[in-house]
Design a protein around this motif. Structure first.
Motif, PDB file in Angstrom:
ATOM      1  N   UNK A  52      37.109 -66.594 -21.732  1.00  0.00           N
ATOM      2  CA  UNK A  52      38.557 -66.865 -21.054  1.00  0.00           C
ATOM      3  C   UNK A  52      38.249 -68.158 -20.274  1.00  0.00           C
ATOM      4  N   UNK A  53      39.285 -69.252 -20.624  1.00  0.00           N
ATOM      5  CA  UNK A  53      39.027 -70.430 -20.104  1.00  0.00           C
ATOM      6  C   UNK A  53      39.498 -70.381 -18.652  1.00  0.00           C
ATOM      7  N   UNK A  54      40.505 -69.474 -18.256  1.00  0.00           N
ATOM      8  CA  UNK A  54      40.985 -69.350 -16.875  1.00  0.00           C
ATOM      9  C   UNK A  54      40.079 -68.659 -16.049  1.00  0.00           C
ATOM     10  N   UNK A  55      39.353 -67.699 -16.443  1.00  0.00           N
ATOM     11  CA  UNK A  55      38.178 -67.127 -15.557  1.00  0.00           C
ATOM     12  C   UNK A  55      36.959 -68.138 -15.415  1.00  0.00           C
ATOM     13  N   UNK A  56      36.670 -68.854 -16.348  1.00  0.00           N
ATOM     14  CA  UNK A  56      35.516 -70.133 -16.217  1.00  0.00           C
ATOM     15  C   UNK A  56      36.203 -71.095 -15.292  1.00  0.00           C
ATOM     16  N   UNK A  57      37.393 -71.421 -15.167  1.00  0.00           N
ATOM     17  CA  UNK A  57      37.820 -72.470 -14.304  1.00  0.00           C
ATOM     18  C   UNK A  57      37.776 -72.044 -13.108  1.00  0.00           C
ATOM     19  N   UNK A  58      38.374 -70.555 -12.677  1.00  0.00           N
ATOM     20  CA  UNK A  58      38.323 -70.082 -11.380  1.00  0.00           C
ATOM     21  C   UNK A  58      36.976 -69.911 -10.795  1.00  0.00           C
ATOM     22  N   UNK A  59      36.068 -69.468 -11.517  1.00  0.00           N
ATOM     23  CA  UNK A  59      34.821 -69.285 -11.180  1.00  0.00           C
ATOM     24  C   UNK A  59      34.143 -70.852 -10.770  1.00  0.00           C
ATOM     25  N   UNK A  60      34.451 -71.798 -11.512  1.00  0.00           N
ATOM     26  CA  UNK A  60      33.958 -73.084 -11.129  1.00  0.00           C
ATOM     27  C   UNK A  60      34.615 -73.393  -9.688  1.00  0.00           C
ATOM     28  N   UNK A  61      35.851 -73.441  -9.611  1.00  0.00           N
ATOM     29  CA  UNK A  61      36.415 -73.390  -8.519  1.00  0.00           C
ATOM     30  C   UNK A  61      35.913 -72.867  -7.228  1.00  0.00           C
ATOM     31  N   UNK A  62      35.743 -71.763  -7.489  1.00  0.00           N
ATOM     32  CA  UNK A  62      35.048 -70.922  -6.361  1.00  0.00           C
ATOM     33  C   UNK A  62      33.761 -71.438  -5.824  1.00  0.00           C
ATOM     34  N   UNK A  63      32.988 -71.721  -6.826  1.00  0.00           N
ATOM     35  CA  UNK A  63      31.561 -72.327  -6.591  1.00  0.00           C
ATOM     36  C   UNK A  63      31.687 -73.748  -5.873  1.00  0.00           C
ATOM     37  N   UNK A  64      32.505 -74.491  -6.380  1.00  0.00           N
ATOM     38  CA  UNK A  64      32.725 -75.739  -5.491  1.00  0.00           C
ATOM     39  C   UNK A  64      33.113 -75.399  -4.099  1.00  0.00           C
ATOM     40  N   UNK A  65      34.174 -74.800  -3.898  1.00  0.00           N
ATOM     41  CA  UNK A  65      34.732 -74.294  -2.591  1.00  0.00           C
ATOM     42  C   UNK A  65      33.363 -73.795  -1.753  1.00  0.00           C
ATOM     43  N   UNK A  66      32.460 -72.944  -2.387  1.00  0.00           N
ATOM     44  CA  UNK A  66      31.454 -72.338  -1.521  1.00  0.00           C
ATOM     45  C   UNK A  66      30.734 -73.565  -1.144  1.00  0.00           C
ATOM     46  N   UNK A  67      30.337 -74.308  -1.972  1.00  0.00           N
ATOM     47  CA  UNK A  67      29.384 -75.565  -1.633  1.00  0.00           C
ATOM     48  C   UNK A  67      29.983 -76.502  -0.752  1.00  0.00           C
ATOM     49  N   UNK A  68      31.172 -76.557  -0.724  1.00  0.00           N
ATOM     50  CA  UNK A  68      32.124 -77.473   0.346  1.00  0.00           C
ATOM     51  C   UNK A  68      32.066 -77.044   1.740  1.00  0.00           C
ATOM     52  N   UNK A  69      32.274 -75.597   1.689  1.00  0.00           N
ATOM     53  CA  UNK A  69      32.241 -74.732   2.999  1.00  0.00           C
ATOM     54  C   UNK A  69      30.809 -74.890   3.514  1.00  0.00           C
ATOM     55  N   UNK A  70      29.735 -74.648   2.656  1.00  0.00           N
ATOM     56  CA  UNK A  70      28.311 -74.560   3.176  1.00  0.00           C
ATOM     57  C   UNK A  70      28.240 -76.040   3.731  1.00  0.00           C
ATOM     58  N   UNK A  71      28.431 -77.195   3.141  1.00  0.00           N
ATOM     59  CA  UNK A  71      28.182 -78.471   3.736  1.00  0.00           C
ATOM     60  C   UNK A  71      29.110 -78.687   4.974  1.00  0.00           C
TER      61      UNK A  71
END
Length: 374
Positions: free
Chosen positions: A348-367
């Motif tokens: 599912x391209x939607x699920x993969x996209x949402x997961x990638x965005x979630x990971x990016x958001x988590x990294x930005x929050x940690x930084x």
């Protein structure tokens, strides 16, 4: 149980397994672990000597056809070749296959028979077709990043019961090695910095490595190094089915193949041993590194002597399946002893996209939080 032809005539007449009650065909039944008549349900036990599998000395100069008694599969067989994928399957002479069990192609033609080592041992089918389909249904419901509609849909699969050839190799190894072992040490270092116009002093711990030359010996016995003797599959899919319990191996009997197909090995003993040796060398290196210890290792040189080399040729049971989802083909395999599933699924391209965005958001929050704390 008596075959339908005298022993000395086996090379001239096909061996079949007719029911002694009604004359119907008897096929191997995974639940009963016996031959079972497809008409009247009568069962007949399969003889088993109970003797342990024979380990043959590994002679890489010997050719398959040089030992005729080890190329007799116990029934007159035919080899069918798929023009699409190149797969070779072995069937009793009176049986036919119109579709390739590997790729589903109908371009299946008889192939001139050539000598090949018969299987020494076999694990009979333990999982029925219905159980294999149930295992796949459970497996696909647990996949991540697949469309929800796929998880909920009823997938129609085309399954083939197939014995896949494997080699096993035994080896006794004696290794000597030299290397450099690195151990981490720490020292306190003083620094200065200017903060708001004022100079202040602070300390940090600086890591450095102390190297020492090491040498030693490493001995290890490798038993039943399992190597697929098939080129017909995605190696990654096949490797994921390797949880076979080889303690359950039985003496090869042609009855176990009744109702199923067997693939003829396409990886020779020599090629199989080279693969096994590469795995053994890797395992030896890992073992030596653990024996050396330390935090880093460099310049590892190993010299290994091999002895006691033996091998077996065996057949392991797999349900091979293909299915289509929204016009695209997919495949899966089920270990017919343990029920383990390995396969490909739609994404599912939607699920993969949402997961990638979630990971990016988590990294930005940690930084951001780290910057705030500093």
């Amino acid at each position: 149980m008596e075959a339908s032809a005298p022993k000395e005539a086996n090379a001239k007449a096909p061996v079949t397994f007719p029911c002694s009650g009604c004359g119907g065909p008897m096929l191997f039944d995974s639940e009963a672990q016996n031959l079972k008549c497809q008409y009247c349900g009568r069962e007949e036990a399969i003889e088993d000597s109970g003797s342990p599998p024979v380990e043959y000395d590994l002679d890489l100069t010997e050719r398959d056809e040089e030992n005729a008694d080890r190329t007799d599969w116990g029934f007159r067989k035919q080899t069918l070749h798929c023009e699409s994928c190149g797969g070779d399957i072995v069937l009793p002479e009176l049986e036919t296959a119109a579709i390739c069990p590997f790729c589903g192609s109908s371009k299946v033609l008889p192939l001139e028979e050539s000598a090949s080592i018969k299987p020494e041992t076999v694990i009979p089918f333990q999982i029925s077709m219905e159980q294999a389909m149930a295992s796949f249904k459970t497996w696909k419901s647990k996949r991540w990043f697949v469309p929800n509609a796929f998880k909920k849909s009823s997938i129609v699969s085309r399954l083939s019961g197939l014995y896949i050839p494997y080699w096993t190799f035994d080896a006794d190894t004696d290794s000597v090695y030299t290397a450099e072992r690195g151990d981490y040490h720490y020292r306190t270092v003083t620094h200065t910095r200017t903060v708001n116009g004022k100079t202040e002093t602070y300390t940090t711990q600086e890591r450095y490595t102390v190297w020492h030359r090491v040498s030693g010996e490493y001995d290890r016995w490798f038993d039943d190094m399992l190597v697929p003797a098939s080129r017909r599959y995605d190696g990654k899919l096949l490797d994921k089915l390797d949880n076979f319990d080889l303690s359950k191996l039985k003496e090869y009997r042609p009855e176990y193949l009744s109702g199923f197909m067997a693939e003829k090995y396409s990886v020779s003993r020599n090629e199989g041993w080279q693969e096994a040796r590469a795995r053994i060398d890797h395992a030896i290196e890992d073992g030596i590194e653990k024996q050396i210890g330390g935090d880093e290792i460099r310049g590892l040189h190993t010299r290994t002597q091999y002895s006691g080399l033996t091998y077996k040729h065996l057949l392991l049971p797999v349900w091979n399946a293909s299915y289509a989802y929204r016009g695209k083909p997919y495949r899966y395999m089920v270990n017919a002893q343990t029920g383990l599933v390995s396969g490909t699924v739609p994404r599912s391209p939607w699920k993969i996209t949402f997961f990638v965005l979630f990971c990016v958001a988590a990294v930005l929050l940690a930084v951001f939080l780290i910057a705030q704390n500093q």
